[in-house]
Design a protein around this motif. Structure first.
Motif, PDB file in Angstrom:
ATOM      1  N   CYS A  99       0.829  -1.208   0.000  1.00 29.51           N
ATOM      2  CA  CYS A  99       0.000   0.000   0.000  1.00 29.51           C
ATOM      3  C   CYS A  99       0.860   1.254   0.000  1.00 29.51           C
ATOM      4  CB  CYS A  99      -0.912  -0.008   1.225  1.00 29.51           C
ATOM      5  SG  CYS A  99      -1.889   1.498   1.402  1.00 29.51           S
ATOM      6  N   SER A 109       2.752   9.357  -4.417  1.00 32.26           N
ATOM      7  CA  SER A 109       2.143   8.035  -4.583  1.00 32.26           C
ATOM      8  C   SER A 109       1.645   7.881  -6.012  1.00 32.26           C
ATOM      9  CB  SER A 109       0.974   7.862  -3.609  1.00 32.26           C
ATOM     10  OG  SER A 109       1.440   7.714  -2.288  1.00 32.26           O
ATOM     11  N   TYR A 157       1.455   4.745  -9.578  1.00 33.50           N
ATOM     12  CA  TYR A 157       1.401   3.396 -10.125  1.00 33.50           C
ATOM     13  C   TYR A 157       2.552   3.200 -11.102  1.00 33.50           C
ATOM     14  CZ  TYR A 157      -3.269   4.670  -8.549  1.00 33.50           C
ATOM     15  OH  TYR A 157      -4.321   5.148  -7.802  1.00 33.50           O
ATOM     16  N   TYR A 208      -6.989   4.248  -9.356  1.00 30.86           N
ATOM     17  CA  TYR A 208      -6.911   3.465  -8.123  1.00 30.86           C
ATOM     18  C   TYR A 208      -7.926   2.330  -8.141  1.00 30.86           C
ATOM     19  CZ  TYR A 208      -7.124   2.255  -3.164  1.00 30.86           C
ATOM     20  OH  TYR A 208      -7.108   1.573  -1.985  1.00 30.86           O
ATOM     21  N   SER A 218      -6.220  -1.243  -7.670  1.00 28.63           N
ATOM     22  CA  SER A 218      -6.494  -1.940  -6.411  1.00 28.63           C
ATOM     23  C   SER A 218      -7.322  -3.197  -6.610  1.00 28.63           C
ATOM     24  CB  SER A 218      -7.208  -1.003  -5.424  1.00 28.63           C
ATOM     25  OG  SER A 218      -8.480  -0.619  -5.919  1.00 28.63           O
ATOM     26  N   GLU A 274       1.100  -0.543  -6.869  1.00 27.15           N
ATOM     27  CA  GLU A 274       1.103   0.717  -6.129  1.00 27.15           C
ATOM     28  C   GLU A 274       2.559   1.044  -5.799  1.00 27.15           C
ATOM     29  OE1 GLU A 274      -1.510   1.152  -2.842  1.00 27.15           O
ATOM     30  OE2 GLU A 274      -3.244   0.325  -3.894  1.00 27.15           O
ATOM     31  N   GLN A 287      -0.741  -6.318  -7.481  1.00 26.06           N
ATOM     32  CA  GLN A 287      -0.660  -4.861  -7.370  1.00 26.06           C
ATOM     33  C   GLN A 287       0.057  -4.422  -6.104  1.00 26.06           C
ATOM     34  OE1 GLN A 287      -3.348  -6.767  -7.188  1.00 26.06           O
ATOM     35  NE2 GLN A 287      -5.054  -5.842  -6.074  1.00 26.06           N
ATOM     36  N   TYR A 288       0.264  -5.371  -5.176  1.00 26.91           N
ATOM     37  CA  TYR A 288       0.983  -5.084  -3.931  1.00 26.91           C
ATOM     38  C   TYR A 288       2.342  -5.788  -3.895  1.00 26.91           C
ATOM     39  CZ  TYR A 288      -3.643  -3.469  -2.659  1.00 26.91           C
ATOM     40  OH  TYR A 288      -4.853  -2.807  -2.645  1.00 26.91           O
ATOM     41  N   ALA A 312      -0.883   9.008  -8.725  1.00 20.08           N
ATOM     42  CA  ALA A 312      -2.195   8.599  -8.215  1.00 20.08           C
ATOM     43  C   ALA A 312      -3.089   9.809  -7.975  1.00 20.08           C
ATOM     44  CB  ALA A 312      -2.026   7.809  -6.921  1.00 20.08           C
ATOM     45  N   HIS A 345      -4.867  10.476  -2.491  1.00 19.61           N
ATOM     46  CA  HIS A 345      -3.900   9.499  -1.988  1.00 19.61           C
ATOM     47  C   HIS A 345      -2.615  10.163  -1.494  1.00 19.61           C
ATOM     48  CE1 HIS A 345      -6.115   5.936  -2.978  1.00 19.61           C
ATOM     49  NE2 HIS A 345      -6.261   6.311  -4.230  1.00 19.61           N
TER      50      HIS A 345
END
Length: 239
Positions: free
Chosen positions: A68, A87, A89, A99, A103, A111, A151-152, A197, A201
Motif C-alpha cells: 500500500c 504516490s 502506479y 486506483y 487496487s 502501487e 498490485q501489492y 495517483a 492518496h
C-alpha cells in the motif's frame, strides 16, 4: 460434479465487480469512490502536481513498490534529505491507470512511490536500505500484510546501471546475512512511466490519521521504522 446454481454465480460476479475495486489499502470504499471521481468507462487522470518551490535540478528520484502506497509514502517522507514523495502506479503497461482499477488487480501496475531526494544529504543506497529493511517485507510474494494481489508486489525500480547494481548487491547481502528467515522476492526492474495517483492518496497518512487502515496497519509499520532508523529521521516531521 457439483452443480452451481445460476443465481449464485451471478451474485458472485456482482460481488467481484462491485466490491473488489475497493479492497486493498482502502478502508472506506464510499469515500474513495467519491474522491477519485472515476468510472469504469472514463478514467480520470490525476491532477496532483509536485511542489513548484523545489529545485528539481538538484534532486534525484528513486521509485519503489512495496504494498500500500499510503504506508511506503509516509515512511520515506520521514527520511532526512527526502524533499517530496509522490504516490502512484508503476511497473505496468496500461495508460492512465486509476486506483479503482489497480487496487482491483485489473491492471499490471503496482502501487508505488516516487521519492525526490537531495543526493548531498541522503544516498540511493540508504533509500534502498530503508525500502528493504523499514518500508515493507520483501519476502512476501504479491502481498503486504492484509493487502493481497500482484498490485501489492515488491519492486525496486532502477533508472541507471548504478542503481541496479546497488539494489542487486543489497539483496545479495541481506540473503547472505540471513537478515530475513525467508527468501527475498523483490523484483528488480527498469523504471518505465510512473503514473501519479489521484490527489486524495497524496499524504494520506497525515491527512487521515483516524482512518481504520491507517490506525491498524500503517501506524504500527511507521513506528517500527522510526525505531529502527532513528539516525536518519527528520526532526520536524509530523508524527
Amino acid at each position: 460434479m457439483k452443480q452451481i446454481h445460476p443465481s449464485y454465480s451471478v451474485f458472485t460476479l456482482f460481488l467481484l465487480f462491485t466490491l473488489l475495486p475497493f479492497y486493498g489499502c482502502s478502508a472506506d470504499s464510499t469515500t474513495n469512490k467519491e474522491a477519485s471521481g472515476s468510472t469504469d468507462s472514463q478514467p480520470v487522470e490525476a491532477t496532483y502536481k509536485a511542489p513548484q518551490d523545489l529545485n528539481y535540478e538538484a534532486l534525484d528520484t528513486a521509485t519503489f513498490a512495496g504494498g500500500c502506497f499510503w504506508c511506503t509514502e509516509t515512511v520515506f517522507e520521514r527520511v532526512q534529505g527526502v524533499k517530496e514523495v509522490v504516490s502512484g502506479y508503476a511497473g505496468g503497461s496500461e495508460a492512465n491507470p486509476t486506483y479503482k482499477q489497480v487496487s482491483a488487480g485489473m491492471t499490471s501496475h503496482a502501487e508505488a512511490v516516487q521519492v525526490y531526494y537531495d543526493p548531498e544529504v541522503v544516498s540511493f543506497n540508504t533509500l534502498a536500505e530503508v525500502f528493504f529493511k523499514g518500508a515493507h517485507d520483501p519476502t512476501q510474494l504479491n502481498r503486504q500484510g492484509p493487502d493481497v494481489g500482484e498490485q501489492y508486489r515488491s519492486v525496486a525500480f532502477y533508472s541507471t546501471p548504478q542503481e541496479k547494481q546497488i539494489i542487486e548487491e543489497m539483496i545479495a547481502k541481506l540473503e547472505k546475512e540471513g537478515y530475513y528467515d525467508a527468501r527475498i522476492v523483490t523484483q528488480v526492474e527498469p523504471l518505465g512511466r510512473f503514473w501519479i495517483a489521484e490527489d486524495y492518496h497524496q499524504d494520506y497518512y497525515v491527512n487521515n490519521p483516524d482512518n481504520s487502515y491507517i490506525q491498524s496497519v500503517s501506524r504500527p509499520k511507521v513506528e517500527k521504522f522510526k525505531e529502527k532508523f532513528k539516525d536518519i529521521l527528520k526532526e520536524d516531521y509530523p508524527q
